[in-house]
Design an enzyme around this catalytic site. Sequence first.
Site, PDB file in Angstrom:
ATOM      1  N   ASP A 148       0.882  -1.257  -0.060  1.00 48.66           N
ATOM      2  CA  ASP A 148       0.121  -0.025  -0.039  1.00 48.66           C
ATOM      3  C   ASP A 148       0.856   1.228   0.149  1.00 48.66           C
ATOM      4  O   ASP A 148       1.303   1.517  -1.060  1.00 48.66           O
ATOM      5  CB  ASP A 148      -0.810  -0.160   1.159  1.00 48.66           C
ATOM      6  CG  ASP A 148      -1.960   0.832   1.481  1.00 48.66           C
ATOM      7  OD1 ASP A 148      -2.489   1.049   0.236  1.00 48.66           O
ATOM      8  OD2 ASP A 148      -2.413   1.335   2.213  1.00 48.66           O
ATOM      9  N   LYS A 158      -1.031  -1.746  -4.680  1.00 47.05           N
ATOM     10  CA  LYS A 158      -1.714  -0.474  -4.842  1.00 47.05           C
ATOM     11  C   LYS A 158      -0.881   0.728  -5.340  1.00 47.05           C
ATOM     12  O   LYS A 158      -0.651   1.447  -4.312  1.00 47.05           O
ATOM     13  CB  LYS A 158      -2.709   0.011  -3.774  1.00 47.05           C
ATOM     14  CG  LYS A 158      -3.747  -0.785  -3.407  1.00 47.05           C
ATOM     15  CD  LYS A 158      -4.559  -0.107  -1.983  1.00 47.05           C
ATOM     16  CE  LYS A 158      -5.415  -1.126  -1.553  1.00 47.05           C
ATOM     17  NZ  LYS A 158      -5.936  -0.560  -0.176  1.00 47.05           N
ATOM     18  N   ASP A 197      -7.833  -8.487   6.241  1.00 52.79           N
ATOM     19  CA  ASP A 197      -9.032  -8.101   7.128  1.00 52.79           C
ATOM     20  C   ASP A 197      -9.512  -6.601   7.000  1.00 52.79           C
ATOM     21  O   ASP A 197      -8.688  -5.774   6.540  1.00 52.79           O
ATOM     22  CB  ASP A 197      -8.568  -8.168   8.597  1.00 52.79           C
ATOM     23  CG  ASP A 197      -7.557  -7.302   8.907  1.00 52.79           C
ATOM     24  OD1 ASP A 197      -6.307  -6.873   8.357  1.00 52.79           O
ATOM     25  OD2 ASP A 197      -7.867  -6.895  10.096  1.00 52.79           O
ATOM     26  N   ARG A 209     -11.082 -12.458   6.914  1.00 47.99           N
ATOM     27  CA  ARG A 209      -9.510 -12.971   6.387  1.00 47.99           C
ATOM     28  C   ARG A 209      -9.868 -14.380   5.647  1.00 47.99           C
ATOM     29  O   ARG A 209      -9.198 -14.643   4.677  1.00 47.99           O
ATOM     30  CB  ARG A 209      -8.688 -13.226   7.486  1.00 47.99           C
ATOM     31  CG  ARG A 209      -8.134 -11.977   8.187  1.00 47.99           C
ATOM     32  CD  ARG A 209      -7.116 -12.386   9.010  1.00 47.99           C
ATOM     33  NE  ARG A 209      -6.586 -11.116  10.065  1.00 47.99           N
ATOM     34  CZ  ARG A 209      -5.790 -10.357   9.771  1.00 47.99           C
ATOM     35  NH1 ARG A 209      -5.301 -10.232   8.579  1.00 47.99           N
ATOM     36  NH2 ARG A 209      -5.454  -9.352  10.375  1.00 47.99           N
TER      37      ARG A 209
END
Length: 180
Positions: free
Chosen positions: A102, A130, A158, A164
């Site tokens: 991320d 991402k 999660d 999950r």
Amino acid sequence: MLNDILKVLVTEKELREKVAELGKKISEDYRNKNLMMVSVLKGSVVFMADLMRAIEIPCQIDFMSVSSYGNGTKSSGAVKIVKDLDHDLKGFDLLIVEDILDSGRTLDYIKHMLLQRGVKSIRICTLLDKPERREANIVPDYSCFTIPDEFVVGYGLDFAEKYRNLPFIGILKPHVYSTL
Ligand code: IMP
Ligand code: MG
């Protein structure tokens, strides 16, 4: 649980095929190396469990746990080692297995820390990437799927420790966030 999902982003079949393909590639790339797969808990366990079974050469595994996210969807920025690795890493070719790249802050920190332990090499393998959200200067060596800037759950990932166990990657309905 399925009622909370707005959209499936990556199906079970797509996951299975990509992981099998990646396992073959890693097996070739690490043929004459000393492979140690390092999983960052807990998000990467499902990916790790599938990926290691798609790898056809001898390898060792280890686990570490860091805290980066609380119960929300935003990174706190702080990275704390909650559980360190058990192995001495000297001479190993490390493959860090992550669920998602991320901001990249977590992996950037981990990579620099592990580089100081006498490893032969370190590469990064992430299930999801991402790139729009990147803050740290880090590029994955292996990445299965590039996704848009949306918060995703399932296949290990999660939201507030839930979802999950979904077998696919999905996007949550907005009302799920607002009730927290
Ligand atoms: P980074 O340090 O910002 O790259 O954060 C990486 C970690 O944040 C991942 O290993 C995940 O645990 C968590 N994370 C980032 N994006 C998502 C998401 O869309 N869903 C679930 N967890 C996420
Ligand atoms: Mg994680």
